[in-house]
Design a protein around this motif. Structure first.
Motif, PDB file in Angstrom:
ATOM      1  N   ALA A 212       0.826  -1.202   0.000  1.00  0.00           N
ATOM      2  CA  ALA A 212       0.000   0.000   0.000  1.00  0.00           C
ATOM      3  C   ALA A 212       0.865   1.258   0.000  1.00  0.00           C
ATOM      4  N   PRO A 213       0.282   2.395  -0.289  1.00  0.00           N
ATOM      5  CA  PRO A 213       1.032   3.653  -0.301  1.00  0.00           C
ATOM      6  C   PRO A 213       1.824   3.864   0.983  1.00  0.00           C
ATOM      7  N   LEU A 214       3.056   4.329   0.842  1.00  0.00           N
ATOM      8  CA  LEU A 214       3.971   4.644   1.933  1.00  0.00           C
ATOM      9  C   LEU A 214       4.461   3.401   2.672  1.00  0.00           C
ATOM     10  N   GLN A 215       4.212   2.203   2.109  1.00  0.00           N
ATOM     11  CA  GLN A 215       4.794   1.015   2.739  1.00  0.00           C
ATOM     12  C   GLN A 215       6.141   0.667   2.127  1.00  0.00           C
ATOM     13  N   GLY A 216       6.624   1.548   1.268  1.00  0.00           N
ATOM     14  CA  GLY A 216       7.995   1.397   0.795  1.00  0.00           C
ATOM     15  C   GLY A 216       8.152   0.521  -0.428  1.00  0.00           C
ATOM     16  N   SER A 217       7.053   0.123  -1.033  1.00  0.00           N
ATOM     17  CA  SER A 217       7.199  -0.744  -2.201  1.00  0.00           C
ATOM     18  C   SER A 217       7.721   0.039  -3.393  1.00  0.00           C
ATOM     19  N   ASN A 218       8.424  -0.675  -4.226  1.00  0.00           N
ATOM     20  CA  ASN A 218       9.114  -0.056  -5.330  1.00  0.00           C
ATOM     21  C   ASN A 218       8.877  -0.872  -6.593  1.00  0.00           C
ATOM     22  N   TRP A 219       7.747  -1.579  -6.647  1.00  0.00           N
ATOM     23  CA  TRP A 219       7.529  -2.485  -7.773  1.00  0.00           C
ATOM     24  C   TRP A 219       7.341  -1.695  -9.044  1.00  0.00           C
TER      25      TRP A 219
ATOM     26  N   SER B 168      -4.701   0.321 -25.155  1.00  0.00           N
ATOM     27  CA  SER B 168      -4.041  -0.958 -24.925  1.00  0.00           C
ATOM     28  C   SER B 168      -2.551  -0.725 -24.749  1.00  0.00           C
ATOM     29  N   VAL B 169      -1.987  -1.366 -23.732  1.00  0.00           N
ATOM     30  CA  VAL B 169      -0.537  -1.288 -23.534  1.00  0.00           C
ATOM     31  C   VAL B 169       0.002  -2.710 -23.489  1.00  0.00           C
ATOM     32  N   ILE B 170       1.317  -2.826 -23.690  1.00  0.00           N
ATOM     33  CA  ILE B 170       1.920  -4.155 -23.698  1.00  0.00           C
ATOM     34  C   ILE B 170       2.970  -4.216 -22.605  1.00  0.00           C
ATOM     35  N   ASP B 171       2.880  -5.188 -21.711  1.00  0.00           N
ATOM     36  CA  ASP B 171       3.944  -5.382 -20.734  1.00  0.00           C
ATOM     37  C   ASP B 171       4.450  -6.817 -20.854  1.00  0.00           C
ATOM     38  N   ALA B 172       5.220  -7.262 -19.871  1.00  0.00           N
ATOM     39  CA  ALA B 172       5.870  -8.561 -19.967  1.00  0.00           C
ATOM     40  C   ALA B 172       4.844  -9.681 -20.175  1.00  0.00           C
ATOM     41  N   SER B 173       3.598  -9.489 -19.661  1.00  0.00           N
ATOM     42  CA  SER B 173       2.602 -10.558 -19.765  1.00  0.00           C
ATOM     43  C   SER B 173       1.821 -10.482 -21.078  1.00  0.00           C
ATOM     44  N   GLY B 174       2.124  -9.479 -21.898  1.00  0.00           N
ATOM     45  CA  GLY B 174       1.416  -9.367 -23.169  1.00  0.00           C
ATOM     46  C   GLY B 174       0.558  -8.128 -23.228  1.00  0.00           C
ATOM     47  N   ALA B 175      -0.482  -8.171 -24.051  1.00  0.00           N
ATOM     48  CA  ALA B 175      -1.336  -7.004 -24.221  1.00  0.00           C
ATOM     49  C   ALA B 175      -2.236  -6.840 -23.001  1.00  0.00           C
ATOM     50  N   VAL B 176      -2.373  -5.590 -22.537  1.00  0.00           N
ATOM     51  CA  VAL B 176      -3.190  -5.289 -21.368  1.00  0.00           C
ATOM     52  C   VAL B 176      -4.174  -4.200 -21.759  1.00  0.00           C
ATOM     53  N   GLN B 177      -5.446  -4.452 -21.466  1.00  0.00           N
ATOM     54  CA  GLN B 177      -6.496  -3.505 -21.789  1.00  0.00           C
ATOM     55  C   GLN B 177      -6.648  -2.522 -20.628  1.00  0.00           C
ATOM     56  N   VAL B 178      -6.619  -1.233 -20.900  1.00  0.00           N
ATOM     57  CA  VAL B 178      -6.876  -0.252 -19.850  1.00  0.00           C
ATOM     58  C   VAL B 178      -8.381  -0.112 -19.704  1.00  0.00           C
ATOM     59  N   VAL B 179      -8.878  -0.390 -18.465  1.00  0.00           N
ATOM     60  CA  VAL B 179     -10.325  -0.357 -18.267  1.00  0.00           C
ATOM     61  C   VAL B 179     -10.758   0.738 -17.311  1.00  0.00           C
ATOM     62  N   GLY B 180      -9.788   1.402 -16.697  1.00  0.00           N
ATOM     63  CA  GLY B 180     -10.191   2.435 -15.745  1.00  0.00           C
ATOM     64  C   GLY B 180      -9.102   3.475 -15.557  1.00  0.00           C
ATOM     65  N   LEU B 181      -9.507   4.644 -15.010  1.00  0.00           N
ATOM     66  CA  LEU B 181      -8.577   5.738 -14.758  1.00  0.00           C
ATOM     67  C   LEU B 181      -8.819   6.229 -13.325  1.00  0.00           C
ATOM     68  N   VAL B 182      -7.751   6.300 -12.515  1.00  0.00           N
ATOM     69  CA  VAL B 182      -7.912   6.808 -11.136  1.00  0.00           C
ATOM     70  C   VAL B 182      -7.087   8.072 -10.961  1.00  0.00           C
ATOM     71  N   ARG B 183      -7.419   8.792  -9.903  1.00  0.00           N
ATOM     72  CA  ARG B 183      -6.695  10.028  -9.588  1.00  0.00           C
ATOM     73  C   ARG B 183      -5.257   9.697  -9.202  1.00  0.00           C
ATOM     74  N   ASP B 184      -4.372  10.622  -9.505  1.00  0.00           N
ATOM     75  CA  ASP B 184      -3.004  10.494  -9.013  1.00  0.00           C
ATOM     76  C   ASP B 184      -3.025  10.510  -7.497  1.00  0.00           C
ATOM     77  N   HIS B 185      -2.169   9.676  -6.883  1.00  0.00           N
ATOM     78  CA  HIS B 185      -2.069   9.719  -5.423  1.00  0.00           C
ATOM     79  C   HIS B 185      -0.656   9.370  -4.996  1.00  0.00           C
ATOM     80  N   VAL B 186      -0.302   9.816  -3.802  1.00  0.00           N
ATOM     81  CA  VAL B 186       1.048   9.614  -3.267  1.00  0.00           C
ATOM     82  C   VAL B 186       1.229   8.147  -2.934  1.00  0.00           C
ATOM     83  N   GLU B 187       2.334   7.548  -3.383  1.00  0.00           N
ATOM     84  CA  GLU B 187       2.586   6.155  -3.067  1.00  0.00           C
ATOM     85  C   GLU B 187       3.967   5.941  -2.463  1.00  0.00           C
ATOM     86  N   ARG B 188       5.008   6.473  -3.135  1.00  0.00           N
ATOM     87  CA  ARG B 188       6.363   6.122  -2.737  1.00  0.00           C
ATOM     88  C   ARG B 188       6.849   6.865  -1.512  1.00  0.00           C
ATOM     89  N   GLY B 189       6.539   8.145  -1.427  1.00  0.00           N
ATOM     90  CA  GLY B 189       7.019   8.916  -0.285  1.00  0.00           C
ATOM     91  C   GLY B 189       6.244  10.203  -0.197  1.00  0.00           C
TER      92      GLY B 189
END
Lengths: 902, 115
Positions: free
Chosen positions: A607-614, A684-705
């Motif tokens: 979750a946000p501010l838990q230090g994840s860097n994925w 549509s975007v492509i990542d390591a798992s193949g084609a990915v359909q964008v189905v939603g848009l969320v507000r920007d929010h603080v995650e890393r710090g």
């Protein structure tokens, strides 16, 4: 007793002996000894030394010539020194017996013990004659020295004190990096790391480890332990040995070897009450038996972590699959190898690996960071430097103020000094005595300062955020006290010498009376310096305070007030596959949602501010550019529970099964940067798992710090990507902290062996992240206030003293028709001219300073003219007030009395 | 009668050294050192401090160097014992002697050993 008289002896001369002695002197370099002894004679009062010095040298040389061997010569020196100190004290306290006992009050030339004691007695008496000045100076110094020492104790702990490992400067952290993706300081691959170890030729040894939370089961209470799984050489790389039992051996890492565990001291105490019988016992870690083989010492700290247990990793690191970067590496450099050289060497090996393993290692490099820098981080480093600089300025201001006070007094004492000079005291003696006053003042200020420093250190250490690595230690020890002593001695010279030299000026004063234009100019210059320093500290204080406010009040994009985090790691044996995990988490979410007072529940892998860097890289369909993006894996209720607004489309979750089309939600930043001019939902975007359909848009929010702007991010379905360890975010109707225990019980009602950890309200998590900035800002704010007070006192003191000195002139002006308002304006104008000059200097310095603050003052543009303007306005107002008060007094001068006082 | 019981040991030894004739500082030191078999080392500060104090008490006074004595370029001051100094020294010696008599009567010390 044999005391036969020997009338025939060569009584006066003893030529033969003298001759022998001179020869001996020549042989053994006793001329040098004589010179050295002559220097020591400076301890004695001048009169005594002039009368007996030469003969004392002869006698001493006679003593020394009787000594054979180094040890015995040393004894002679020691005895002679003790004798001189004693004689000096006796001669000074008793004075010349020819002038009668108690003549110690007579000022004599010379230096050393006796005169020192005398100077101190004089100084104390002198200070008590002006108790108010002395108290003001003492308090000012105590504040300056106290603040400086307290900050030093923290800076010392962070930056200077050796880390608790042998030869800590040889310890380095080794990172992987992939510059073409913008990935720096990322985790390493064990097989790569082992190649660096073998081939770089710069490492004494290198250990590879991974953070692995481990479930402790089979005991009365399930527990999730902080675990480190490491190659068996970790402790020898660190240079640390176990306190009991044994450390890992290569055999513990062999395939099929029985599991072994080394316990941290704190965990051993907490869980087993420090029972030594635990050695050899079997613990179920992640449901596999591990025998406890060792216990670490109490003072052991593992870098920035506080693990409970260490286990040996299985198998040879060289057999690990390349391409997976999920381990960390720490190494000990060979003696004499610099971090820079090692950095070059690992990069060379990494380049070779790029060629040898093109499929997995393309673009991957390596880098080296010293352990201290790794632990400290950029922000603590900058904060330490900024705070140290600030407190240095504050100390300088305090010294300037004390110098001002002494200068003011110096004017009043010129007559006294002139009289003493006329009575035969040399300038050296007078300077020494005035310096002694400064020294006594500084000693008192220093002592009080150390008391304040200890108090300040406690406040600061208590205010340090929880995430300060446990290897750092903060203590008011010999080093810090030594620093305080040094600061005190330095301040004596800074504030004492100039006034002392000025006061003890030649005796011309006796004729002209105590009026010194020179000291007025000097005091004026000090005001300029002080105003400039105060402006700098005010600017820094307001930049950091503003930044803290900005951090706290920023729009995080989620609602911190009512959210609780619970982190859960189901065991692999009980929930082996995606389907079981999915079922478990679905049940957990339902159970939590049914708790009274809960409004919403959702899960994310971190979750946000838990230090994840994925992170991942994506390519927008139709382009061939790889773009870095942050990635999160979420369940249906996550965005709602966190209060993150869904702007378009839908969320992802349970309805997106493993066999369905790959879907994702993106944030605004992702849409702006990577999908410009495109409707994000449906793209549509492509990542390591193949084609990915964008189905939603969320507000920007603080995650890393709290100090980091949102990055482009992609949110995938946990049902499609069943990550084992997840954070459950629970939104409460009211105060979330009241729910914590109920929520924990709700989890255990699903599975009594499920470890739950890191249960905190999001507000607490934010506070911890803001804590460091908050501490810096509060300290700097405090320094700014202190500097304002010191600056005001300085301006007031100099102006008031100047008015006192110019009573005569003011009287003349008023006799010639100047009115009260005119006199007031004149005094204020002159005082403000100096302050204005100081402000101008301050502005010139404040601009680069503000730039230097940008790293530790997120959310604020330090070059914002309003910040400088505010500081200028406050300081100008204070300067005006501090000038006007003495000016009002000046206008009350009665010309008749001022002139007749001549 | 003055109270001479406070006579300090090194004053006593200096007076004793001068009782045989004038000496300069270093010579006094060496005479005392030899005579006490190294037991009493008169270090410079103590020695010249005492010489000044004894001069002030008028138990010794500066005197001209004996003929043909080297004065090291005139820097050596010679001292001789005064009449008062003799009185003080004698009183101290008598006092010590009376204690020695008592001690011997009690068969303390080598001189008191049974024959």
């Amino acid at each position: 007793v044999s005391s036969e008289p020997e009338p025939e002896r060569d009584r006066g001369g003893r030529k033969h002996a003298a001759h022998e002695r001179r020869e001996h002197e020549g042989r053994t370099g006793q001329h040098a000894a004589r010179r050295r002894y002559r220097r020591l004679l400076a301890l004695l009062p001048g009169e005594f030394r002039r009368r007996f010095g030469a003969e004392m040298e002869d006698t001493f040389v006679a003593h020394l010539s009787g000594a054979r061997g180094r040890a015995s010569r040393l004894r002679v020196w020691a005895a002679a020194l003790a004798d001189l100190v004693g004689a000096a004290a006796r001669q000074r306290w008793n004075g010349d017996p020819g002038r009668g006992r108690g003549a110690g009050n007579v000022i004599t030339e010379g230096g050393g013990m006796g005169s020192l004691i005398q100077d101190v007695r004089y100084a104390v008496r002198g200070l008590f004659r002006h108790p108010l000045t002395a108290a003001a100076a003492g308090v000012t110094l105590a504040l300056g020295i106290g603040a400086a020492t307290a900050i030093f104790s923290v800076v010392d702990g962070l930056m200077l004190r050796p880390l608790p490992y042998p030869e800590p400067d040889r310890l380095v952290v080794v990172w992987a990096e992939k510059p073409d993706q913008g990935w720096y300081e990322t985790d390493v691959n064990p097989a790569d790391a082992w190649d660096w170890r073998e081939r770089a030729g710069v490492f004494d040894d290198l250990a590879v480890y991974v953070d692995r939370p481990m479930a402790l089961s089979g005991a009365d209470r399930p527990d999730l332990l902080g675990g480190i799984e490491t190659t068996p050489n970790l402790f020898s790389v660190l240079g640390v040995d176990v306190a009991a039992g044994r450390a890992f051996t290569p055999g513990d890492a062999a395939e099929g070897a029985p599991g072994t565990a080394v316990l941290a001291h704190g965990f051993w105490q907490r869980r087993f009450g420090g029972d030594p019988e635990v050695l050899g016992r079997e613990l179920l870690l992640d449901e596999r038996p591990h025998t406890v083989i060792g216990i670490l010492p109490a003072d052991f700290a593992f870098l920035d972590e506080s693990p409970d247990v260490f286990t040996a990793s299985r198998g040879d690191p060289t057999e690990a699959a390349r391409g997976a970067h999920d381990h960390e590496a720490i190494a000990r450099l060979l003696p004499g190898v610099s971090a820079a050289a090692a950095n070059q060497a690992v990069r060379d090996v990494a380049r070779a690996l790029q060629r040898e393993h093109a499929d997995t290692n393309e673009g991957w490099l390596a880098s080296i960071e010293t352990v201290r820098r790794f632990l400290l981080g950029d922000i603590a480093l900058q904060a330490s430097l900024v705070l140290a600089a600030a407190v240095g300025l504050l100390l300088l201001m305090a010294c300037v103020n004390v110098a001002n006070l002494l200068l003011a007094r110096a004017g009043a004492r010129q007559t006294e000094m002139a009289v003493r000079g006329a009575l035969g005291a040399g300038r050296g003696v007078l300077v020494r005595q005035l310096l002694a006053e400064s020294a006594v003042l500084a000693a008192v200020g220093g002592l009080a300062g150390v008391v304040l420093a200890e108090w300040g250190r406690r406040v600061i250490v208590a205010g340090l955020p929880e995430n300060v690595p446990p290897v750092f230690e903060f203590a008011l020890d010999v080093r810090v006290l030594g620093f305080a002593l040094g600061v005190t001695a330095g301040s004596v010279l800074t504030f004492g010498l100039v006034p002392a030299l000025r006061t003890a000026r030649p005796a011309a004063t006796l004729r002209t009376g105590p009026r010194s234009r020179g000291s007025g100019r000097l005091a004026g210059a000090l005001v300029v310096v002080q105003t400039a320093l105060a402006l700098l500290l005010l600017v820094a204080g307001s930049v950091l305070t503003r930044s803290l406010v900005a951090l706290r009040s920023q729009d995080f994009g989620w609602r911190a007030e009512r959210v609780v985090y619970l982190r859960v790691t189901p065991s692999e044996t009980r929930y082996p596959a995606g389907a079981e995990l999915d079922a478990l988490y679905r049940e957990l979410e339902e159970r939590l949602a049914s708790v009274p007072g809960v409004e919403g529940v959702g899960a994310i892998q971190s979750a946000p501010l838990q230090g994840s860097n994925w992170g991942t890289t994506v390519r927008v369909a139709g382009t061939d550019e790889e773009r870095p993006a942050r990635v999160g894996y979420v369940s249906d209720g996550y965005f709602d529970a966190m209060g993150i607004a869904l702007l378009a489309g839908r969320t992802v979750g349970s309805r997106d099964g493993p066999d369905e089309a790959q879907v994702a939600v993106v944030n605004e930043r992702f849409a702006q940067l990577y999908l410009p001019g495109v409707e994000p939902v449906g793209a549509s975007v492509i990542d390591a798992s193949g084609a990915v359909q964008v189905v939603g848009l969320v507000r920007d929010h603080v995650e890393r710090g709290v100090n980091r702007a949102p990055e482009p991010a992609l949110y995938r379905s946990l049902t499609q990507h069943p990550i084992r360890t997840r954070t459950l975010a629970v939104r409460a109707e009211g105060d979330p902290s009241a729910l914590i225990e109920v929520l924990r019980q709700a989890v255990w009602s699903v599975d009594g062996d499920l470890p739950v950890w890191d249960v905190r309200t999001l507000a607490d998590v934010v506070e911890m992240r803001v804590g460091g900035f908050s501490l810096i800002a509060r300290l700097m704010g405090g320094f700014a206030m202190l500097s304002l007070v010191l600056g005001a006192v300085g301006i007031y003191g100099v102006t008031a003293h100047g008015v006192g000195q110019r009573r005569h002139e003011i009287g003349v002006r008023m006799a010639l028709g100047a009115d009260r308002a005119g006199v007031q304006r004149m005094v204020v104008r002159q005082s403000l001219t100096r302050a204005g000059l100081g402000l101008a200097v301050g502005i010139a310095l404040a601009i680069p300073l503000a730039g230097a603050l940008s790293g530790i003052a997120p959310g604020v543009d330090p070059r914002d003219p309003r910040l400088l303007g505010g500081a200028l306005a406050v300081l100008a107002a204070v300067a005006l007030l501090a000038s006007w008060l003495p000016a009002r007094r000046a206008s009350g001068v009665d010309p008749v009395r001022a002139l007749s006082a001549e | 009668v003055p109270n001479y019981e406070l006579l300090r040991p090194h004053w006593f030894q200096i007076l004793l050294a001068l009782a045989a004739g004038p000496l300069h500082g270093t010579a006094i030191m060496e005479e005392v050192l030899e005579r006490t078999e190294g037991e009493m080392k008169l270090w410079p500060g103590t020695l010249y401090g005492s010489l000044r104090e004894l001069t002030h008490e008028a138990w010794i006074r500066e005197t001209d160097p004996p003929e043909d004595a080297p004065t090291e370029g005139g820097r050596r001051r010679f001292y001789e014992i005064t009449a008062e100094g003799h009185v003080a020294l004698a009183a101290e010696v008598d006092r010590l002697a009376s204690w020695v008599r008592v001690a011997r009567a009690r068969q303390v010390g080598r001189g008191g050993e049974p024959a």
